[in-house]
Each structure stands twice: as structure tokens, then as C-alpha cells.
Design a protein around this motif. Structure first.
Motif, PDB file in Angstrom:
ATOM      1  N   PRO A 184      41.981  43.036  40.993  1.00  0.00           N
ATOM      2  CA  PRO A 184      42.895  43.042  42.142  1.00  0.00           C
ATOM      3  C   PRO A 184      43.712  44.325  42.200  1.00  0.00           C
ATOM      4  O   PRO A 184      44.286  44.766  41.200  1.00  0.00           O
ATOM      5  CB  PRO A 184      43.794  41.830  41.868  1.00  0.00           C
ATOM      6  CG  PRO A 184      42.966  40.934  41.025  1.00  0.00           C
ATOM      7  CD  PRO A 184      42.134  41.840  40.162  1.00  0.00           C
ATOM      8  N   GLY A 185      43.706  44.934  43.371  1.00  0.00           N
ATOM      9  CA  GLY A 185      44.495  46.135  43.582  1.00  0.00           C
ATOM     10  C   GLY A 185      43.908  47.396  42.975  1.00  0.00           C
ATOM     11  O   GLY A 185      44.539  48.464  43.013  1.00  0.00           O
ATOM     12  N   LYS A 186      42.705  47.292  42.442  1.00  0.00           N
ATOM     13  CA  LYS A 186      42.080  48.458  41.810  1.00  0.00           C
ATOM     14  C   LYS A 186      40.749  48.767  42.485  1.00  0.00           C
ATOM     15  O   LYS A 186      40.164  47.940  43.165  1.00  0.00           O
ATOM     16  CB  LYS A 186      41.881  48.211  40.318  1.00  0.00           C
ATOM     17  CG  LYS A 186      43.179  48.037  39.556  1.00  0.00           C
ATOM     18  CD  LYS A 186      42.945  48.014  38.071  1.00  0.00           C
ATOM     19  CE  LYS A 186      44.257  47.931  37.303  1.00  0.00           C
ATOM     20  NZ  LYS A 186      44.043  47.907  35.836  1.00  0.00           N
ATOM     21  N   VAL A 205      36.288  40.736  39.614  1.00  0.00           N
ATOM     22  CA  VAL A 205      35.099  40.237  40.306  1.00  0.00           C
ATOM     23  C   VAL A 205      33.950  41.160  39.932  1.00  0.00           C
ATOM     24  O   VAL A 205      34.038  42.376  40.126  1.00  0.00           O
ATOM     25  CB  VAL A 205      35.298  40.206  41.827  1.00  0.00           C
ATOM     26  CG1 VAL A 205      33.996  39.828  42.518  1.00  0.00           C
ATOM     27  CG2 VAL A 205      36.404  39.224  42.199  1.00  0.00           C
ATOM     28  N   TYR A 206      32.887  40.571  39.415  1.00  0.00           N
ATOM     29  CA  TYR A 206      31.724  41.339  38.985  1.00  0.00           C
ATOM     30  C   TYR A 206      30.626  41.203  40.033  1.00  0.00           C
ATOM     31  O   TYR A 206      30.280  40.095  40.443  1.00  0.00           O
ATOM     32  CB  TYR A 206      31.222  40.826  37.638  1.00  0.00           C
ATOM     33  CG  TYR A 206      32.079  41.261  36.482  1.00  0.00           C
ATOM     34  CD1 TYR A 206      33.362  40.748  36.306  1.00  0.00           C
ATOM     35  CD2 TYR A 206      31.622  42.200  35.564  1.00  0.00           C
ATOM     36  CE1 TYR A 206      34.166  41.164  35.264  1.00  0.00           C
ATOM     37  CE2 TYR A 206      32.415  42.617  34.497  1.00  0.00           C
ATOM     38  CZ  TYR A 206      33.684  42.093  34.355  1.00  0.00           C
ATOM     39  OH  TYR A 206      34.480  42.507  33.302  1.00  0.00           O
ATOM     40  N   SER A 207      30.064  42.345  40.404  1.00  0.00           N
ATOM     41  CA  SER A 207      29.012  42.354  41.419  1.00  0.00           C
ATOM     42  C   SER A 207      27.786  43.072  40.886  1.00  0.00           C
ATOM     43  O   SER A 207      27.910  44.095  40.205  1.00  0.00           O
ATOM     44  CB  SER A 207      29.492  43.072  42.685  1.00  0.00           C
ATOM     45  OG  SER A 207      30.589  42.415  43.264  1.00  0.00           O
TER      46      SER A 207
END
Length: 123
Positions: free
Chosen positions: A41-43, A93-95
């Protein structure tokens, strides 16, 4: 077109392990280099690991080297990210992503993306 679907995320305590999977469908999976990226978040989105189409060559971000392992099973059209010794700073979150050509750490060079899976590491 290649469709990618991640699974395996979740909540784990620091020091624990998770294995992420990315299932591919569509065009010939074995001809694509694959990568994992993460975004907290925020990065900004950051490179985690990548693997060549053959699986012979892998490349890791320094922050995960020695703890994470990327692999692929072309017969199953799936590739993986084994994450050990997880730390709270791995929360993101990993994508998964696919690209034609050589493996790369540059997210803008990937053509296809999964929807992402949340990994949360508690301290």
C-alpha cells in the motif's frame, strides 16, 4: 492472449512460508518468460523474481534472494513462488506476469498480468 490466475496468498506469521501459484491459459505458456511482482500500500510495484521460458535461468530481487524460489511446470501451465522465512515487509499484493522474450525485472516489459493475490505477514 494469455490469461493468468494467481492463488495461494493469505495471512502467515513472520518466519512462516507460503507458496503462490500462477495458472496460465491461452497461448503456448512454455514460450513465455514469467515474473512475480509485488506492491505494498502506498508504494510502487516492485520486482520479486523472474524465470526464463525453459526454467533454466532465474533472477531475484536482493530483498528475497535466499528466501524465495521461483519455478515453473510447463506441462501444467503453472509457475510458482515458494516463499520461506517471510517477514512483515514482504506484505503486499503479489502479481504474476508473462512476457515474450527474455526474462526481465522491468514490470513495463510484461504483456500479461494476473489479478493479484494478497500476502500478509504478521509480526
Amino acid at each position: 492472449q494469455v490469461q493468468l490466475v494467481e492463488s495461494g496468498g493469505g495471512l502467515v506469521q513472520a518466519g512462516g512460508s507460503l507458496r503462490l501459484s500462477c495458472a496460465a491459459s491461452g497461448r503456448t505458456f512454455s514460450s513465455y518468460a514469467m515474473g512475480w511482482f509485488r506492491q505494498a500500500p502506498g508504494k510502487e510495484r516492485r520486482f520479486v523474481a523472474s524465470i526464463s521460458w525453459s526454467g533454466d535461468t532465474t533472477y531475484y530481487a536482493d530483498s528475497v534472494k535466499g528466501r524465495f524460489t521461483i519455478s515453473r511446470d510447463n506441462a501444467k501451465n503453472t509457475f510458482y513462488l515458494q516463499m520461506n522465512s517471510l517477514k512483515p515487509e514482504d506484505t503486499a499484493v503479489y502479481s504474476c506476469a508473462a512476457r515474450e522474450g527474455l526474462y526481465s525485472s522491468n514490470w513495463s516489459q510484461y504483456h500479461y498480468w494476473g489479478q493479484g493475490t494478497q500476502v500478509t505477514v504478521s509480526s
